[in-house]
Write an enzyme that holds these catalytic residues in place. Sequence first.
Site, PDB file in Angstrom:
ATOM      1  CB  SER A  70       7.115  54.935  -0.755  1.00 38.54           C
ATOM      2  OG  SER A  70       8.152  55.809  -0.369  1.00 38.54           O
TER       3      SER A  70
HETATM    4  N1  SAH Z   1       7.858  58.714   3.043  1.00 37.93           N
HETATM    5  C1  SAH Z   1       7.240  59.396   1.930  1.00 37.93           C
HETATM    6  C2  SAH Z   1       7.992  59.197   0.620  1.00 37.93           C
HETATM    7  C3  SAH Z   1       8.978  60.222   0.509  1.00 37.93           C
HETATM    8  S1  SAH Z   1       9.933  60.405  -0.954  1.00 37.93           S
HETATM    9  C4  SAH Z   1       5.793  59.001   1.767  1.00 37.93           C
HETATM   10  O1  SAH Z   1       5.322  58.130   2.475  1.00 37.93           O
HETATM   11  O2  SAH Z   1       5.128  59.618   0.927  1.00 37.93           O
HETATM   12  C5  SAH Z   1      11.388  61.026  -0.159  1.00 37.93           C
HETATM   13  C6  SAH Z   1      11.248  62.340   0.570  1.00 37.93           C
HETATM   14  O3  SAH Z   1      12.498  62.607   1.195  1.00 37.93           O
HETATM   15  C7  SAH Z   1      10.949  63.538  -0.319  1.00 37.93           C
HETATM   16  O4  SAH Z   1       9.796  64.179   0.134  1.00 37.93           O
HETATM   17  C8  SAH Z   1      12.182  64.427  -0.153  1.00 37.93           C
HETATM   18  O5  SAH Z   1      11.876  65.817  -0.177  1.00 37.93           O
HETATM   19  C9  SAH Z   1      12.682  64.006   1.216  1.00 37.93           C
HETATM   20  N2  SAH Z   1      14.074  64.282   1.507  1.00 37.93           N
HETATM   21  C10 SAH Z   1      15.167  64.187   0.708  1.00 37.93           C
HETATM   22  N3  SAH Z   1      16.280  64.521   1.392  1.00 37.93           N
HETATM   23  C11 SAH Z   1      15.889  64.814   2.668  1.00 37.93           C
HETATM   24  C12 SAH Z   1      16.561  65.225   3.856  1.00 37.93           C
HETATM   25  N4  SAH Z   1      17.887  65.406   3.908  1.00 37.93           N
HETATM   26  N5  SAH Z   1      15.835  65.435   4.970  1.00 37.93           N
HETATM   27  C13 SAH Z   1      14.485  65.267   4.971  1.00 37.93           C
HETATM   28  N6  SAH Z   1      13.788  64.881   3.880  1.00 37.93           N
HETATM   29  C14 SAH Z   1      14.486  64.666   2.747  1.00 37.93           C
END
Ligand code: SAH
Length: 222
Positions: A70
């Site tokens: 992010s």
């Molecule tokens: N918080 C992260 C940014 C993540 S982007 C950071 O600091 O880098 C969003 C993430 O959510 C992705 O890795 C994706 O695989 C995950 N995601 C999507 N749907 C999800 C679900 N149902 N449960 C867990 N993770 C999920």
Amino acid sequence: MFTTDFFQEDPRLAGQRRRLIDELKRKGISSVRVLEAVGKVPRQLFFPRDFEQYVYRDAAFPIGEGQTISQPYTVAFQTELLQIQPGDKVLEIGTGSGYQAAVLSAMGAQVFSVELVKSLLQEAGKVLKNIDSSIQLFHGDGTLGLQSAAPFDGILVTAGAPEVPQTYINQLKIGGRLVIPVGPDKNQQKMMRITKISDQQIKSEVLGDFKFVPLIGKNGWL
Ligand code: SAH
């Protein structure tokens, strides 16, 4: 306990991080504790190698598997909305790179984080275990929350949901906050903060436009 003692940092990158903190202040992040937490976490530890010149730009960046780390502003904004006190139990949905989990740990939170993509979780785990061995990572569908560790003081969702899953509200303590990007469009959301006032009552706030990757799962996008 959060630490970066294991890491010898390039002073140039430390300087770039200080300038990023000034940029976040200008963009409206006002919580000193949040700015300090972002100031403590070397974002390069969570960033693809060979792209060091982008580490301290205020932008999201691809981390593989179609996912992103992010934007620092977004991490700071969501963290500010959570209003974390040291010792709070916080659930993050979407571990991704692990960067947001590290910022939560730097805030003094007890962090639980769920990720759907196993390879991302494994990479994040390698870094996070050095930063804070008390962070607990889980592989699975985060739209179900984490019943085994509930209730939480805060739940932070870092992927865009079509609507607010009731499951998250159920897993909050009274007074707890859910911060979640929500919208009927897969790639565009409004940031929402939902505060659980009592078992029957919530307070909802809508706090600006964001762009997250979709939250995939039973209570998310199918
Ligand atoms: N918080 C992260 C940014 C993540 S982007 C950071 O600091 O880098 C969003 C993430 O959510 C992705 O890795 C994706 O695989 C995950 N995601 C999507 N749907 C999800 C679900 N149902 N449960 C867990 N993770 C999920």
